[in-house]
Design a protein around this motif. Structure first.
Motif, PDB file in Angstrom:
ATOM      1  N   TYR A 174     -86.531  78.898 -37.075  1.00 29.70           N
ATOM      2  CA  TYR A 174     -87.377  79.706 -36.213  1.00 29.70           C
ATOM      3  C   TYR A 174     -86.959  79.783 -34.913  1.00 29.70           C
ATOM      4  O   TYR A 174     -86.301  78.886 -34.255  1.00 29.70           O
ATOM      5  CB  TYR A 174     -88.807  79.062 -36.475  1.00 29.70           C
ATOM      6  N   VAL A 187     -92.960  81.561 -39.828  1.00 29.01           N
ATOM      7  CA  VAL A 187     -93.555  81.379 -38.394  1.00 29.01           C
ATOM      8  C   VAL A 187     -93.877  82.909 -37.677  1.00 29.01           C
ATOM      9  O   VAL A 187     -94.684  83.047 -36.915  1.00 29.01           O
ATOM     10  CB  VAL A 187     -92.194  80.490 -37.662  1.00 29.01           C
ATOM     11  N   MET A 191     -96.890  84.187 -35.947  1.00 26.93           N
ATOM     12  CA  MET A 191     -97.006  84.301 -34.459  1.00 26.93           C
ATOM     13  C   MET A 191     -97.755  85.497 -34.535  1.00 26.93           C
ATOM     14  O   MET A 191     -98.540  85.541 -33.467  1.00 26.93           O
ATOM     15  CB  MET A 191     -95.892  84.287 -34.003  1.00 26.93           C
ATOM     16  N   TYR A 214     -85.311  74.336 -35.226  1.00 28.34           N
ATOM     17  CA  TYR A 214     -85.359  75.349 -34.285  1.00 28.34           C
ATOM     18  C   TYR A 214     -83.996  75.987 -33.666  1.00 28.34           C
ATOM     19  O   TYR A 214     -83.057  75.360 -34.065  1.00 28.34           O
ATOM     20  CB  TYR A 214     -85.824  74.315 -32.892  1.00 28.34           C
ATOM     21  N   LEU A 256     -98.281  73.765 -41.107  1.00 30.69           N
ATOM     22  CA  LEU A 256     -97.878  74.795 -39.998  1.00 30.69           C
ATOM     23  C   LEU A 256     -98.877  75.670 -39.336  1.00 30.69           C
ATOM     24  O   LEU A 256     -99.002  75.809 -38.131  1.00 30.69           O
ATOM     25  CB  LEU A 256     -96.602  75.534 -40.547  1.00 30.69           C
ATOM     26  N   VAL A 260     -99.945  75.960 -35.503  1.00 36.40           N
ATOM     27  CA  VAL A 260     -99.966  77.273 -34.861  1.00 36.40           C
ATOM     28  C   VAL A 260    -101.208  77.338 -34.164  1.00 36.40           C
ATOM     29  O   VAL A 260    -101.305  77.711 -32.903  1.00 36.40           O
ATOM     30  CB  VAL A 260     -99.682  78.190 -35.819  1.00 36.40           C
ATOM     31  N   THR A 263    -101.039  75.174 -31.204  1.00 34.82           N
ATOM     32  CA  THR A 263    -100.122  75.604 -30.138  1.00 34.82           C
ATOM     33  C   THR A 263    -101.099  76.684 -29.275  1.00 34.82           C
ATOM     34  O   THR A 263    -100.976  76.873 -28.106  1.00 34.82           O
ATOM     35  CB  THR A 263     -98.928  76.371 -30.626  1.00 34.82           C
ATOM     36  N   GLU A 303     -93.662  70.946 -33.140  1.00 36.96           N
ATOM     37  CA  GLU A 303     -94.524  71.156 -32.057  1.00 36.96           C
ATOM     38  C   GLU A 303     -94.048  72.087 -30.860  1.00 36.96           C
ATOM     39  O   GLU A 303     -94.419  72.772 -30.070  1.00 36.96           O
ATOM     40  CB  GLU A 303     -95.480  70.065 -31.484  1.00 36.96           C
ATOM     41  N   LEU A 306     -92.445  75.387 -31.609  1.00 38.64           N
ATOM     42  CA  LEU A 306     -93.573  76.450 -31.793  1.00 38.64           C
ATOM     43  C   LEU A 306     -94.102  76.839 -30.348  1.00 38.64           C
ATOM     44  O   LEU A 306     -94.588  77.979 -30.166  1.00 38.64           O
ATOM     45  CB  LEU A 306     -94.688  75.851 -32.671  1.00 38.64           C
ATOM     46  N   THR A 309     -91.773  79.276 -29.120  1.00 40.84           N
ATOM     47  CA  THR A 309     -91.673  80.349 -29.819  1.00 40.84           C
ATOM     48  C   THR A 309     -92.695  81.275 -29.407  1.00 40.84           C
ATOM     49  O   THR A 309     -92.699  82.588 -29.133  1.00 40.84           O
ATOM     50  CB  THR A 309     -91.602  80.053 -31.481  1.00 40.84           C
ATOM     51  N   TYR A 310     -93.776  80.670 -29.395  1.00 40.33           N
ATOM     52  CA  TYR A 310     -95.065  81.128 -28.850  1.00 40.33           C
ATOM     53  C   TYR A 310     -95.146  82.004 -27.560  1.00 40.33           C
ATOM     54  O   TYR A 310     -95.462  82.886 -27.138  1.00 40.33           O
ATOM     55  CB  TYR A 310     -96.518  80.216 -29.032  1.00 40.33           C
TER      56      TYR A 310
END
Ligand SMILES: NC(=O)c1ccc[n+]([C@@H]2O[C@H](COP(=O)([O-])OP(=O)(O)OC[C@H]3O[C@@H](n4cnc5c(N)ncnc54)[C@H](O)[C@@H]3O)[C@@H](O)[C@H]2O)c1
Length: 324
Positions: A174, A187, A191, A214, A256, A260, A263, A303, A306, A309-310
């Motif tokens: 991801y 993921v 998102m 990752y 997960l 999210v 996050t 963590e 994510l 990624t966010y």
């Protein structure tokens, strides 16, 4: 170097990484779209030459031979488990014949290293976790079968002395640039829903586990695999031909979803759907063999991954972070 699947999620990052390391990069992909994948406003990948061709074709093989790459990273694949069930012939053509085409092209041009991006789907349902490379292969989908056959071909090319080749077997990758799609990875799906303020869709009861790795950790594995192969690491008797690329840790889909929410700092709720066919209930891949031989180990925890990624998603969809 040549990256097949160079317009895809993983392939485009590999092209960018090796380009930054000073490599002349040729990407080969059946897609010709130029939508930004890595970050907003950027081209699809960094490449000195972009070829649009099917990896199964003679034309694709000719292009690879003409480029005379030191390194081929073969990441092109039919990647949908569901698609492999509805069209197993098409899946096998791309994933098996396509891999053979690229192996033959690399061999004929004296490539110093061939790295195949395999998949944890080759193992199927595990009996012991985390999975090590000597675990039995019992794939549950045509996709797992085709990736396993391709992995076996790669091993054969190395063992027969035809090509310095190896397979990396990533867990669930991801990171930034991964597209959300109907039957796709969890993921990016979460998102996108998070940014729309929608509840997250969980297939099954959420207790199923995956090993999330990752993107940057995968890139480092490809880099170290290239160095290992080009320095003759694969020549020693009994040297491994495949390396798991995972954290060794299981994370449930429910956990997960919780992460999210943590996050983005907001509760989203859940919607439950029936589990997909061809899915396993638990998975994690031991990183120990890659640590011992390649000097690789995962660095970015879930963590942090994510969070990064966010950030990418929020920057990709203007105004979305405020809505979330
Ligand atoms: N994303 C993951 O979690 C994950 C995990 C393990 C392994 N993998 C493997 O990593 C590789 C890349 O996956 P991804 O997640 O980047 O998927 P992706 O779908 O984003 O990328 C695959 C690329 O291959 C291209 N492609 C498909 N068929 C082709 C063909 N016949 N000829 C040329 N190009 C073709 C597609 O156009 C696409 O750009 C695949 O081999 C996949 O099996 C991915």
């Amino acid at each position: 170097m040549v990256v097949t699947g160079g317009r895809g999620f993983i392939g485009s990052h590999i092209a960018e990484r090796f380009s930054a390391e000073g490599f002349q990069v040729m990407t080969l992909d059946i897609e010709s779209g130029t939508e930004a994948r890595l970050s907003p406003g950027r081209p699809a990948e960094d490449a000195d030459r972009r070829v649009v061709a099917d990896v199964t074709s003679a034309e694709a093989a000719r292009e690879v031979v003409r480029f005379r790459p030191d390194l081929v990273v073969h990441a092109a694949a039919q990647t949908r488990t569901g698609g492999s069930i509805t069209d197993p012939v098409g899946d096998a053509r791309t994933n098996i014949v396509g891999t053979l085409r690229m192996l033959e092209a690399a061999r004929s041009t004296g490539t110093r290293a061939f790295i195949f991006i395999s998949s944890a789907a080759i193992y199927g349902e595990p009996s012991v976790l985390p999975l090590t490379e000597d675990a039995p292969h019992r794939p549950l989908s045509p996709y797992g079968v085709s990736k396993l056959a391709a992995t076996d071909y790669v091993s054969y090319y190395r063992r027969a002395g035809l090509l310095p080749a190896l397979s990396l077997v990533p867990a669930n990758v991801y990171g930034p640039g991964q597209q959300a799609r109907e039957d796709g990875a969890v993921v990016p799906g979460f998102m996108r829903q998070a940014l729309r303020g929608e509840p997250m869709t969980i297939e099954g009861d959420g207790s199923q586990t995956r090993d999330f790795i990752y993107m940057e950790d995968v890139l480092e594995a490809v880099w170290l695999a290239w160095r290992w192969l080009s320095e003759g690491g694969g020549r020693a008797a009994g040297a491994p031909v495949a390396f798991n690329i995972g954290t060794g840790k299981e994370t449930s889909i429910s956990r997960l979803a919780d992460l999210v929410e943590k996050t983005i700092g907001r509760q989203l709720g859940r919607v439950y759907r029936p589990a997909r066919g061809g899915d396993i209930s638990r998975s994690s891949l031991s990183p120990r063999l890659a640590a011992r031989h390649l000097g690789w180990s995962p660095r970015v925890d879930l963590e942090e991954g994510l969070r990064r990624t966010y950030e990418w998603w929020a920057a990709s969809i203007p105004g979305s972070a405020e809505r979330a």
